[in-house]
Design a protein around this motif. Sequence first.
Motif, PDB file in Angstrom:
ATOM      1  N   LEU A   1       3.337  -0.340  17.752  1.00  0.00           N
ATOM      2  CA  LEU A   1       4.315  -0.166  16.681  1.00  0.00           C
ATOM      3  C   LEU A   1       4.432   1.280  16.214  1.00  0.00           C
ATOM      4  O   LEU A   1       5.353   1.618  15.468  1.00  0.00           O
ATOM      5  CB  LEU A   1       3.928  -1.050  15.484  1.00  0.00           C
ATOM      6  N   ALA A   2       3.517   2.148  16.667  1.00  0.00           N
ATOM      7  CA  ALA A   2       3.426   3.508  16.126  1.00  0.00           C
ATOM      8  C   ALA A   2       4.411   4.468  16.797  1.00  0.00           C
ATOM      9  O   ALA A   2       4.022   5.477  17.385  1.00  0.00           O
ATOM     10  CB  ALA A   2       1.995   4.029  16.261  1.00  0.00           C
ATOM     11  N   VAL A   3       5.702   4.142  16.688  1.00  0.00           N
ATOM     12  CA  VAL A   3       6.759   5.057  17.106  1.00  0.00           C
ATOM     13  C   VAL A   3       7.113   5.932  15.901  1.00  0.00           C
ATOM     14  O   VAL A   3       6.699   5.644  14.773  1.00  0.00           O
ATOM     15  CB  VAL A   3       7.982   4.267  17.601  1.00  0.00           C
ATOM     16  N   PRO A   4       7.863   7.020  16.096  1.00  0.00           N
ATOM     17  CA  PRO A   4       8.238   7.851  14.937  1.00  0.00           C
ATOM     18  C   PRO A   4       8.982   7.035  13.878  1.00  0.00           C
ATOM     19  O   PRO A   4       9.944   6.331  14.180  1.00  0.00           O
ATOM     20  CB  PRO A   4       9.129   8.926  15.557  1.00  0.00           C
ATOM     21  N   ALA A   5       8.527   7.138  12.651  1.00  0.00           N
ATOM     22  CA  ALA A   5       9.061   6.311  11.562  1.00  0.00           C
ATOM     23  C   ALA A   5      10.237   6.990  10.881  1.00  0.00           C
ATOM     24  O   ALA A   5      10.333   8.224  10.874  1.00  0.00           O
ATOM     25  CB  ALA A   5       7.963   6.051  10.530  1.00  0.00           C
ATOM     26  N   PRO A   6      11.132   6.214  10.278  1.00  0.00           N
ATOM     27  CA  PRO A   6      12.199   6.817   9.468  1.00  0.00           C
ATOM     28  C   PRO A   6      11.616   7.507   8.242  1.00  0.00           C
ATOM     29  O   PRO A   6      10.600   7.071   7.688  1.00  0.00           O
ATOM     30  CB  PRO A   6      13.081   5.626   9.086  1.00  0.00           C
ATOM     31  N   GLU A   7      12.257   8.564   7.806  1.00  0.00           N
ATOM     32  CA  GLU A   7      11.745   9.363   6.697  1.00  0.00           C
ATOM     33  C   GLU A   7      11.821   8.630   5.357  1.00  0.00           C
ATOM     34  O   GLU A   7      11.034   8.908   4.449  1.00  0.00           O
ATOM     35  CB  GLU A   7      12.525  10.678   6.597  1.00  0.00           C
ATOM     36  N   HIS A   8      12.749   7.691   5.210  1.00  0.00           N
ATOM     37  CA  HIS A   8      13.013   7.132   3.886  1.00  0.00           C
ATOM     38  C   HIS A   8      12.037   6.039   3.472  1.00  0.00           C
ATOM     39  O   HIS A   8      12.026   5.637   2.311  1.00  0.00           O
ATOM     40  CB  HIS A   8      14.437   6.563   3.829  1.00  0.00           C
ATOM     41  N   VAL A   9      11.208   5.532   4.387  1.00  0.00           N
ATOM     42  CA  VAL A   9      10.342   4.409   4.030  1.00  0.00           C
ATOM     43  C   VAL A   9       9.081   4.916   3.329  1.00  0.00           C
ATOM     44  O   VAL A   9       8.689   6.072   3.479  1.00  0.00           O
ATOM     45  CB  VAL A   9       9.973   3.562   5.270  1.00  0.00           C
ATOM     46  N   PRO A  10       8.425   4.065   2.540  1.00  0.00           N
ATOM     47  CA  PRO A  10       7.218   4.496   1.821  1.00  0.00           C
ATOM     48  C   PRO A  10       6.130   4.959   2.783  1.00  0.00           C
ATOM     49  O   PRO A  10       6.026   4.473   3.910  1.00  0.00           O
ATOM     50  CB  PRO A  10       6.790   3.226   1.064  1.00  0.00           C
ATOM     51  N   SER A  11       5.312   5.890   2.327  1.00  0.00           N
ATOM     52  CA  SER A  11       4.262   6.437   3.183  1.00  0.00           C
ATOM     53  C   SER A  11       2.902   5.841   2.836  1.00  0.00           C
ATOM     54  O   SER A  11       2.637   5.467   1.692  1.00  0.00           O
ATOM     55  CB  SER A  11       4.201   7.959   3.060  1.00  0.00           C
ATOM     56  N   THR A  12       2.041   5.787   3.845  1.00  0.00           N
ATOM     57  CA  THR A  12       0.667   5.332   3.613  1.00  0.00           C
ATOM     58  C   THR A  12      -0.066   6.306   2.697  1.00  0.00           C
ATOM     59  O   THR A  12      -0.899   5.892   1.879  1.00  0.00           O
ATOM     60  CB  THR A  12      -0.079   5.179   4.940  1.00  0.00           C
ATOM     61  N   ALA A  13       0.233   7.599   2.818  1.00  0.00           N
ATOM     62  CA  ALA A  13      -0.424   8.596   1.955  1.00  0.00           C
ATOM     63  C   ALA A  13      -0.069   8.360   0.497  1.00  0.00           C
ATOM     64  O   ALA A  13      -0.934   8.447  -0.391  1.00  0.00           O
ATOM     65  CB  ALA A  13      -0.018  10.005   2.380  1.00  0.00           C
ATOM     66  N   ALA A  14       1.205   8.056   0.215  1.00  0.00           N
ATOM     67  CA  ALA A  14       1.611   7.793  -1.163  1.00  0.00           C
ATOM     68  C   ALA A  14       0.967   6.517  -1.685  1.00  0.00           C
ATOM     69  O   ALA A  14       0.579   6.439  -2.858  1.00  0.00           O
ATOM     70  CB  ALA A  14       3.131   7.694  -1.245  1.00  0.00           C
ATOM     71  N   ALA A  15       0.834   5.507  -0.822  1.00  0.00           N
ATOM     72  CA  ALA A  15       0.174   4.271  -1.239  1.00  0.00           C
ATOM     73  C   ALA A  15      -1.269   4.528  -1.627  1.00  0.00           C
ATOM     74  O   ALA A  15      -1.767   4.011  -2.641  1.00  0.00           O
ATOM     75  CB  ALA A  15       0.260   3.231  -0.112  1.00  0.00           C
ATOM     76  N   VAL A  16      -1.955   5.343  -0.831  1.00  0.00           N
ATOM     77  CA  VAL A  16      -3.351   5.682  -1.144  1.00  0.00           C
ATOM     78  C   VAL A  16      -3.432   6.489  -2.435  1.00  0.00           C
ATOM     79  O   VAL A  16      -4.282   6.220  -3.306  1.00  0.00           O
ATOM     80  CB  VAL A  16      -3.985   6.450   0.028  1.00  0.00           C
ATOM     81  N   ALA A  17      -2.556   7.468  -2.587  1.00  0.00           N
ATOM     82  CA  ALA A  17      -2.584   8.310  -3.790  1.00  0.00           C
ATOM     83  C   ALA A  17      -2.356   7.470  -5.041  1.00  0.00           C
ATOM     84  O   ALA A  17      -3.029   7.656  -6.068  1.00  0.00           O
ATOM     85  CB  ALA A  17      -1.526   9.402  -3.685  1.00  0.00           C
ATOM     86  N   GLY A  18      -1.409   6.536  -4.964  1.00  0.00           N
ATOM     87  CA  GLY A  18      -1.127   5.694  -6.120  1.00  0.00           C
ATOM     88  C   GLY A  18      -2.298   4.819  -6.509  1.00  0.00           C
ATOM     89  O   GLY A  18      -2.610   4.670  -7.696  1.00  0.00           O
ATOM     90  N   ARG A  19      -2.964   4.243  -5.519  1.00  0.00           N
ATOM     91  CA  ARG A  19      -4.115   3.388  -5.808  1.00  0.00           C
ATOM     92  C   ARG A  19      -5.318   4.209  -6.260  1.00  0.00           C
ATOM     93  O   ARG A  19      -6.045   3.814  -7.177  1.00  0.00           O
ATOM     94  CB  ARG A  19      -4.477   2.570  -4.570  1.00  0.00           C
TER      95      ARG A  19
END
Length: 292
Positions: free
Chosen positions: A131-149
Amino acid sequence: MGLTVPRAFLESPRWWRGGGAWLAGLPELVRVQCARWRLTIDGEPAHGSNALVVPVTRDGARFVLRLSPPGPDVADQAGALRFWDGRGTVRLVEADADAGVMLLERLSSASLSDVAVDEAMHVLGGMMRRLAVPAPEHVPSTAAAVAGRTAGMAGEWKRLNRPFDEGILRLALDIGARLSRDAGSDAVNGDLHAAQVLRADREPWLVVDPVLLRGDRAFDLGRVLWTRLDEMPGPDDVVRGFDIAVRAAGLDRDHGRDWVLYRAVDYWLWGLGAGLTEDPYRCERLVSVFRS
């Protein structure tokens, strides 16, 4: 052929706090969508906790009609399926997000939960890589999810009366600080586990109900483990399952360990706050194995 909604679905705890009107309207919703998309019901419906799945046919081809309460999650899921377009995922044929309805290719009812744990770890790791193809820019990031938690983790730990050693909290905070700095650009399924992967004909296994994120493919490695952890009785079994998944996903082992530790502490806290009993214990086990 009309629809009879299974009693087990109607009586699910999911609906104790609302949803009665949607449930009551399901037979008519199915009738309308079948007429609109020229579908014929082709068997008994199945369900999870949040969605009803009705087998249907059209011009001899076999599909399923998936119905869940309308909301942004339906549009997000349809968007994820359109993005991957059948690459490791169930193929989306039609969607009406406003009605909460999707028409999907039909898969087997057998899931990866039914196979031996080592095989499941290999398949799930391979799915991370696929599944790890280049992702669209507009979707939420894993880094932001980690930062928020991470920002609220210490406060949550205190509100829950310091349920584990402070050293574990500090470790998770340190790891979280690192993981939130480098977003990465891979497409990531943020809800990957064995029960969400079904047997198929087009590919041996396909993901259903994906959540599309952008970032680090190792994001859900902890969930991959804790959802099958009861079948890994000892620390060596856990490490073996981890190593199988890491190799199949093409991950650096230390990096994968960081993700497991961080997500386990995160979910440990979340589970305690939500009143869960089994998952916090599984997270505690993961931390005890990988902390040393």
